[in-house]
Design a protein around this motif. Structure first.
Motif, PDB file in Angstrom:
ATOM      1  N   UNK A 143       0.794  -1.228   0.000  1.00 32.07           N
ATOM      2  CA  UNK A 143       0.000   0.000   0.000  1.00 32.07           C
ATOM      3  C   UNK A 143       0.825   1.276   0.000  1.00 32.07           C
ATOM      4  N   UNK A 144       2.129   1.180   0.121  1.00 27.90           N
ATOM      5  CA  UNK A 144       2.980   2.377   0.109  1.00 27.90           C
ATOM      6  C   UNK A 144       3.480   2.620  -1.313  1.00 27.90           C
ATOM      7  N   UNK A 145       3.363   3.850  -1.743  1.00 27.08           N
ATOM      8  CA  UNK A 145       3.845   4.196  -3.082  1.00 27.08           C
ATOM      9  C   UNK A 145       5.194   4.894  -2.970  1.00 27.08           C
ATOM     10  N   UNK A 146       6.068   4.617  -3.896  1.00 21.78           N
ATOM     11  CA  UNK A 146       7.391   5.252  -3.912  1.00 21.78           C
ATOM     12  C   UNK A 146       7.410   6.287  -5.034  1.00 21.78           C
ATOM     13  N   UNK A 147       7.865   7.477  -4.705  1.00 13.86           N
ATOM     14  CA  UNK A 147       7.901   8.546  -5.718  1.00 13.86           C
ATOM     15  C   UNK A 147       8.799   8.126  -6.878  1.00 13.86           C
ATOM     16  N   UNK A 148       8.309   8.263  -8.070  1.00 15.45           N
ATOM     17  CA  UNK A 148       9.081   7.869  -9.247  1.00 15.45           C
ATOM     18  C   UNK A 148       8.919   6.407  -9.586  1.00 15.45           C
ATOM     19  N   UNK A 149       8.082   5.737  -8.831  1.00 15.59           N
ATOM     20  CA  UNK A 149       7.835   4.317  -9.100  1.00 15.59           C
ATOM     21  C   UNK A 149       8.852   3.423  -8.407  1.00 15.59           C
ATOM     22  N   UNK A 150       8.719   2.169  -8.610  1.00 12.92           N
ATOM     23  CA  UNK A 150       9.639   1.213  -7.980  1.00 12.92           C
ATOM     24  C   UNK A 150       9.065   0.642  -6.702  1.00 12.92           C
ATOM     25  N   UNK A 151       9.747  -0.351  -6.227  1.00 17.09           N
ATOM     26  CA  UNK A 151       9.291  -1.066  -5.026  1.00 17.09           C
ATOM     27  C   UNK A 151       9.951  -0.487  -3.789  1.00 17.09           C
ATOM     28  N   UNK A 152       9.155  -0.344  -2.761  1.00 19.72           N
ATOM     29  CA  UNK A 152       9.718   0.120  -1.483  1.00 19.72           C
ATOM     30  C   UNK A 152      10.804  -0.849  -1.005  1.00 19.72           C
TER      31      UNK A 152
END
Lengths: 271, 128
Positions: free
Chosen positions: A91-100
């Motif tokens: 449920x956490x989004x990372x700015x610029x995409x990608x996996x936390x």
């Protein structure tokens, strides 16, 4: 996974067993968003270290504050336990995409408040006070717990004796004084770890748990070592009364003693 | 580095804590009675507290152990290091308390001091 059963209220007859060997899922609904924190089961040794560190930080923190110094980072043991146990989050989004999880030290990128809340939820165990859950049993001391939405988690103990109570009082008051008997701080042993030891000695049966997808059954060789250590503490705690050590004392510059105090605490617990 | 003391085996510190706890028990009732009699005018005697909190917790355990032993509630009691010396520290503290506060010959309450002329509790004359 141990996740709050959605159908419990609608269909109380359908009993869901708490899976001791499965990951635990905590869902945080915050500000319209939903985040899931997935934890692996906590081992007894990890819990012991957590209780020990928490008690030492509490004692030294209060002592330092009383002495006019700065308090200590009392959340440090909780942060460490979170990082040890969390296996993934959703449920956490990372700015610029990608996996936390691709980020270095990804656990530390999660807001601290979320981590602490999730850890509190996954370690929280309460007594199940509902009328239908509790019955006096002639041969056992019984406590019933609820955790993560599971209810009726039953623990049957060989009845607690005066010797057991004496052992608990004796070991939980084996504290150390640092900085002198008169002006120093008290480092109390982690009473939870003494309760875990007593749990392992007194437990006879549990119900409401599963392992490997089938009900936990000690008669079939299932070992209580797999029981969640937070459940152990919560289950046996009501059977004992505690002589509380007031951890607040005056002292200063005690940080250097943490290592030594930990060793002393381990000695006291294992005495 | 400051010293790390093992409270359970520090008989001297335990004796101080036990004496202070006995004194505190006495002063709690004494202060209450004096406060009532003087309608709050008298300054209450200060309750001593001079050692680390862990000593008082250990002494509470020892008091309880002593009463369990007196009741024969621990038939398989196997004393650990420090428990016997701790129990001796309690006995020494009681002796010291009795010297400091001998019992009233009329009601048995601990007197305010060895030189007291009257008992603070029953008000009987104890010395001419």
């Amino acid at each position: 996974m141990a996740e709050e059963p959605e159908n419990r209220k609608e269909n109380p007859e359908q009993i869901k067993l708490f899976p001791l060997d499965a990951d635990r899922v905590v869902k945080l609904k915050l500000g319209g968003a939903c985040y899931a924190h997935v934890f692996r089961p906590c081992t007894e040794e990890e819990a012991r270290e957590f209780f020990r560190s928490s008690m030492i930080e509490l004692c030294l923190g209060l002592a330092a504050m009383r002495g006019g110094g700065e308090g200590r980072d009392q959340e440090a043991p909780k942060r460490a336990l979170y990082a040890q146990l969390v296996s993934r989050v959703e449920g956490y989004r990372v700015k610029g995409g990608g996996e936390l999880s691709a980020l270095p030290k990804w656990q530390e990128r999660i807001p601290l408040a979320h981590r602490m809340l999730a850890l509190d939820r996954v370690t929280q165990v309460a007594r199940d006070e509902s009328d239908e859950a509790f019955e006096i049993e002639p041969e056992y001391d019984v406590t019933v717990l609820s955790a993560l939405g599971f209810r009726g988690l039953l623990h049957r103990f060989e009845p607690v004796t005066a010797e057991d109570q004496h052992a608990f009082n004796r070991d939980s008051t084996k504290a150390k004084a640092v900085g002198g008997s008169r002006t120093g701080a008290t480092i109390a042993p982690a009473w939870q770890n003494i309760l875990i030891r007593l749990y392992n000695k007194k437990i006879r049966q549990v119900a409401g748990y599963s392992i490997g997808g089938r009900p936990f059954d000690s008669a079939q060789g299932d070992r209580f070592a797999v029981m969640d250590p937070f459940h152990k503490v919560a289950a046996i705690q009501p059977l004992f009364y505690r002589i509380a050590v007031d951890e607040s004392e005056e002292a200063s510059d005690l940080a250097a003693l943490v290592g030594e105090a930990k060793r002393a605490a381990v000695e006291a617990e294992n005495a | 580095m400051p010293e790390l003391l093992d409270i359970a085996s520090d008989a001297g510190g335990l004796r101080i804590a036990a004496e202070e706890m006995l004194e505190a028990t006495f002063l709690k009732e004494f202060n209450e009675v004096i406060r009532e009699r003087t309608q709050g005018q008298a300054k209450p005697a200060e309750i001593p507290c001079t050692v680390s909190s862990g000593y008082y917790a250990r002494v509470r355990h020892l008091f309880e152990l002593e009463s369990m032993l007196n009741m024969d509630a621990l038939p398989r009691f196997n004393p650990q290091a420090g428990e016997l010396s701790g129990l001796r520290a309690l006995a020494a503290a009681r002796d010291a308390f009795r010297v400091k506060h001998p019992p009233c010959p009329h009601c048995g309450a601990p007197l305010e001091g060895p030189g007291a002329f009257t008992c603070w509790k029953c008000r009987a004359k104890v010395k001419e």
